[in-house]
Design a protein around this motif. Structure first.
Motif, PDB file in Angstrom:
ATOM      1  N   GLU A   1       5.631   6.776   5.303  1.00 18.20           N
ATOM      2  CA  GLU A   1       6.732   6.343   6.167  1.00 18.20           C
ATOM      3  C   GLU A   1       8.070   6.927   5.728  1.00 18.20           C
ATOM      4  OE1 GLU A   1       6.730   2.122   6.529  1.00 18.20           O
ATOM      5  OE2 GLU A   1       4.731   2.046   7.380  1.00 18.20           O
ATOM      6  N   ASN A   2       8.037   8.121   5.123  1.00 23.92           N
ATOM      7  CA  ASN A   2       9.278   8.798   4.757  1.00 23.92           C
ATOM      8  C   ASN A   2       9.039  10.301   4.762  1.00 23.92           C
ATOM      9  OD1 ASN A   2       8.178   9.594   2.174  1.00 23.92           O
ATOM     10  ND2 ASN A   2       8.562   7.505   1.460  1.00 23.92           N
TER      11      ASN A   2
ATOM     12  N   ARG B   1      -0.061   1.530  13.298  1.00 20.60           N
ATOM     13  CA  ARG B   1      -1.097   1.820  12.305  1.00 20.60           C
ATOM     14  C   ARG B   1      -2.445   1.307  12.725  1.00 20.60           C
ATOM     15  NH1 ARG B   1       1.281   2.161   6.306  1.00 20.60           N
ATOM     16  NH2 ARG B   1       2.946   3.573   6.815  1.00 20.60           N
TER      17      ARG B   1
ATOM     18  N   LYS C   1       8.851   2.837  12.189  1.00 20.30           N
ATOM     19  CA  LYS C   1       7.546   2.583  11.591  1.00 20.30           C
ATOM     20  C   LYS C   1       6.444   2.915  12.586  1.00 20.30           C
ATOM     21  CE  LYS C   1       4.740  -0.990   9.396  1.00 20.30           C
ATOM     22  NZ  LYS C   1       4.686  -2.384   8.950  1.00 20.30           N
TER      23      LYS C   1
END
Length: 604
Positions: free
Chosen positions: A298-299, A5, A2
């Motif tokens: 996130e992919n 952010r 992750k």
């Protein structure tokens, strides 16, 4: 893995997010008290303005009474808060000033306060804070009115209001940090107040804008609800101020540009005919920026246009490298060099494809997330030196497992919002904000807001705090739009142009912007070429400078001149039209089809 952010008007610490300065994440500011109640600015305000070198901003006419306002409402920008309808008030401070530039003098009014956005059924949605700069018509026809906003998502309009075309601005030494953070507030000789009225809007959860119960602020934290409430505010402003006959413009920066595409369609669909829109420093299709898209989703969905991203960033990176004398021969003209590097990136597109995934993940700080990174050999980079005019050091800085912002100049970090702004890696300020170009403005702008503008605007809010950036918004924003997980707003722009073929569109771009690269914007707008018989009034222009182009003292006068031509319906010298834009990438969808839909169809 992750990604981090942190949000400082974009990716911070090598990660992709379009937000606002990290130095402001905890910097919510109380609006300072306004002196005087006798219809004129207080002596303290006058002194502050003089100290800020803005002494040309004087009260316009003694017989016109100023109306300061102390707003007692306890506004909140927390996600789950909303204001009871009984507490909502449409009130404002009204102040009168005079602006001068050369032989031009304009008496203007500032209006600072709140209006209520309501839906089509009349249900109140949010009380929205705004600052309007207006002037009387000199020819008997209604003056244009331009609605201005930043992006984030999660930003108030402080950056455009204090930096661009209002009658006063914060004077920055961009791209240097000389005398940081003590940048004065000055008379803005490039203000647009002689051309258009301006209304700077704070979306719900920013500034002093708050949802009205039963809505809460977070209800509006997504692409579509944000556009709807902004539409309803604009309709309310036009009604409350009898401006429906005025030429109406939208001006958005950064995330404010996809907002503008969507908002233009929403307003046209609601019967509000726009005259024009200005897209400054654009990210019109989030899928076309694989760095942003991957950080948000996130992919691997975000990687579908990674080659477009690598190629799209390259010309902007090359302009920055040339600024640091990493181009040989040195370019004689920024525009010609942009063309050269665009042609190079296009010619090498198929070769770039091999490195695009590794390059994108390297910018995110996770180069090995999907396997062993793949980058060009030194022999390949040597072969690219001549057609790109970049030094081997610059090419190595772009194609390696480390983010290019720390690789171009060893021991130095370059800015994302403006690649010309740099600091040594040892500078302690980089420990809390990794973007030197963010550091350039964050503290100076908040200082100006907290100490000078409240007196000048005549507005105080003793029971509330003004929030320039709401960091909570970016982390929960719903980016879905048009049935897709991310916004691709070219279909929205096409929809607005279909409803209003006379709509004027201006795209403004900084050569040194490494947050929203100019070549990517060109390629996105070029998707309109796929629409038969479409001939939009589209102009695309370019300036030396970064994401906030207007901070550059060379660019800002040229921006003003181009905008005057634009508002006047005149062609902008040297601007590109739709027909002269480079063709869109072959893997891009037509303008009328959202990217993700087209990609899914292609892969089935």
């Amino acid at each position: 893995m992750k990604p981090d952010r942190s949000s400082c008007r974009g990716r911070s610490r090598g990660l992709a997010r379009l937000a606002l300065p990290g130095a402001l994440i905890t910097g919510v500011l109380m609006l300072a008290a306004c002196g005087g109640g006798d219809g004129s600015p207080s002596s303290a305000a006058a002194s502050a303005m003089q100290q800020a070198n803005a002494n040309q901003q004087t009260a316009a006419q003694p017989q016109v009474a100023n109306q300061p306002y102390s707003d007692p409402i306890p506004y909140s920008t927390n996600a789950n808060d909303g204001l009871p309808a009984a507490q909502v008030a449409e009130k404002a401070a009204i102040m009168h000033y005079q602006w001068t530039s050369g032989k031009t003098t304009v008496n203007y009014t500032t209006t600072t306060g709140h209006l209520t956005a309501s839906d089509a059924q009349g249900n109140p949605e949010a009380t929205m804070s705004y600052v309007a700069y207006t002037a009387p018509s000199t020819n008997g026809t209604p003056r244009p009115v331009t609605f201005v906003y930043n992006g984030g998502p999660g930003s108030s309009s402080i950056w455009l209001r204090l930096g661009s075309f209002a009658p006063t601005r914060v004077a920055t030494p961009d791209p240097l940090l000389t005398n940081w953070p003590n940048f004065p507030l000055v008379n803005n000789t490039e203000s647009l107040i002689d051309t258009t009225d301006m209304v700077f809007i704070d979306p719900p959860g920013t500034g002093l804008s708050e949802a009205i119960l039963p809505n809460t602020n977070s209800v509006f934290w997504g692409c579509d609800p944000d556009v709807n409430v902004m539409r309803d505010f604009i309709i309310r402003y036009l009604t409350a101020n009898n401006r429906s006959a005025s030429p109406i413009y939208l001006y958005g920066e950064s995330y404010g540009t996809p907002r503008t595409d969507m908002l233009a369609l929403a307003l046209e669909s609601a019967g509000v005919q726009l005259t024009g829109i200005v897209l400054q420093s654009s990210i019109l299709n989030y899928f076309a920026d694989a760095i942003e898209a991957t950080a948000i989703t996130e992919n691997t969905l975000g990687l579908q246009l990674d080659t477009d991203t690598l190629a799209g960033y390259f010309p902007g990176y090359a302009e920055v490298a040339a600024y640091y004398k990493q181009a040989s021969p040195a370019p004689l003209d920024l525009g010609l060099y942009a063309l050269q590097t665009e042609l190079f990136a296009t010619s090498q597109y198929n070769v770039f494809r091999k490195y695009a995934q590794s390059w994108t993940l390297s910018q995110l700080g996770i180069p090995d997330a999907l396997g062993t990174p793949v980058f060009p050999s030194q022999l390949t980079l040597q072969l690219w030196r001549f057609p790109s005019s970049l030094t081997l050091q610059a090419l190595n800085g772009y194609f390696n497992i480390n983010p290019y912002n720390t690789s171009l100049i060893p021991g130095t970090t370059i800015g994302r919002y403006d690649g010309r702004v740099s600091l040594p890696d040892s500078d302690p300020r980089l420990q809390t904000d990794s973007d030197p170009s963010d550091i350039l403005i964050s503290q100076p702008f908040t200082t100006a807001l907290a100490t000078q503008l409240p007196d000048y605007l005549g507005y105080t809010a003793p029971n509330a705090t003004y929030v320039p950036l709401n960091d909570n918004i970016i982390d929960v924003w719903d980016f879905s739009h048009d049935g897709q997980p991310l916004p691709d707003t070219l279909p929205d722009l096409l929809g607005a142009l279909t409803l209003n073929p006379q709509l004027k569109v201006l795209s403004e771009n900084g050569y040194h912007d490494l947050a929203t690269p100019f070549f990517t914007t060109e390629k996105q707008l070029a998707r309109l070429q796929t629409v038969p018989h479409l001939n939009p009034n589209l102009q695309v222009n370019f300036f030396p400078g970064g994401h906030m182009i207007y901070l550059d003292d060379t660019a800002r006068p040229k921006m003003k001149a181009d905008l005057v031509d634009y508002y006047g319906g005149q062609p902008i010298p040297s601007a590109l039209s739709l027909g002269t834009l480079p063709a869109p990438w072959r893997d891009e969808s037509p303008a009328g089809t959202p990217t993700a839909t087209a990609q899914a169809t292609t892969t089935q």
